[in-house]
Design a protein around this motif. Structure first.
Motif, PDB file in Angstrom:
ATOM      1  N   GLY A  63       4.424  10.826  -5.963  1.00  0.00           N
ATOM      2  CA  GLY A  63       4.329  11.779  -4.869  1.00  0.00           C
ATOM      3  C   GLY A  63       5.029  13.097  -5.165  1.00  0.00           C
ATOM      4  O   GLY A  63       5.248  13.901  -4.261  1.00  0.00           O
ATOM      5  N   GLY A  95      -0.904  13.371 -14.474  1.00  0.00           N
ATOM      6  CA  GLY A  95      -1.517  13.348 -13.146  1.00  0.00           C
ATOM      7  C   GLY A  95      -1.251  12.043 -12.422  1.00  0.00           C
ATOM      8  O   GLY A  95      -0.934  12.026 -11.227  1.00  0.00           O
ATOM      9  N   GLY A 135       3.990  15.337  -7.633  1.00  0.00           N
ATOM     10  CA  GLY A 135       3.078  16.351  -8.144  1.00  0.00           C
ATOM     11  C   GLY A 135       2.939  16.385  -9.653  1.00  0.00           C
ATOM     12  O   GLY A 135       3.656  15.714 -10.394  1.00  0.00           O
ATOM     13  N   LEU A 136       1.994  17.209 -10.091  1.00  0.00           N
ATOM     14  CA  LEU A 136       1.629  17.302 -11.509  1.00  0.00           C
ATOM     15  C   LEU A 136       2.774  17.837 -12.372  1.00  0.00           C
ATOM     16  O   LEU A 136       2.980  17.355 -13.476  1.00  0.00           O
ATOM     17  N   SER A 147       1.010  11.643  -9.061  1.00  0.00           N
ATOM     18  CA  SER A 147       0.430  11.109  -7.829  1.00  0.00           C
ATOM     19  C   SER A 147       1.122   9.819  -7.381  1.00  0.00           C
ATOM     20  O   SER A 147       1.352   9.618  -6.191  1.00  0.00           O
ATOM     21  N   LYS A 148       1.476   8.953  -8.315  1.00  0.00           N
ATOM     22  CA  LYS A 148       2.143   7.685  -7.949  1.00  0.00           C
ATOM     23  C   LYS A 148       3.549   7.916  -7.400  1.00  0.00           C
ATOM     24  O   LYS A 148       4.010   7.150  -6.561  1.00  0.00           O
TER      25      LYS A 148
END
Length: 146
Positions: free
Chosen positions: A43, A36, A45-46, A40-41
């Motif tokens: 950009g 996760g 997605g999971l 997020s870092k």
């Protein structure tokens, strides 16, 4: 020189990463916290985070499998030496400061260094009990007759 058992290394990397995630769940209450964070870092997605996280685990297991015969100490200690060095160099001194958590993640929590090391010790279990069997009991080579 021994040949690298790619299949064993890849499977050990996947199993080790699953164990890493299980220990993370036990300590943080979150499943796939690292994927996760990666997703997020970046950009992306999971899904990217999951592939990046498990890909990293596979690469670390391949690296261990390649260098293990050259490490010192009993075979059961070698994976622990490897993951400890990897945790200190790549996690405590590189990744966590880069993420703003400080050296060893101490700005995040005083438990972060302990949890990160325990997670990596869990990752080492398939290296200890499965990959190392290749070095302890090497497969028999067929005798060459002239």
């Amino acid at each position: 020189m021994n040949n690298l058992n790619w299949k064993k290394a890849i499977i050990a990397g996947i199993i080790g990463t699953i164990l890493f995630d299980i220990v993370g769940l036990l300590f943080t209450g979150q499943w796939w916290d690292i994927p996760g964070l990666l997703g997020s870092k970046t950009g992306l997605g999971l899904v990217y985070g999951i592939f990046g996280h498990y890909g990293n685990g596979i690469l670390l297991a391949i690296l261990y499998t390649a260098i293990a015969p050259h490490l010192w100490g009993p075979y059961w200690v070698r994976p622990l030496i490897f993951v400890t060095a990897e945790t200190i160099a790549l996690v405590w001194l590189f990744m966590l400061p880069l993420l703003g958590a400080g050296v060893a993640g101490i700005n995040q929590s005083p438990m972060t260094p302990v949890v990160t090391l325990l997670r990596h010790f869990a990752f080492a279990l398939p290296l200890i009990f499965w990959v190392n069997q290749e070095f302890i009991n090497p497969p028999k080579q067929a005798e060459v007759t002239t």
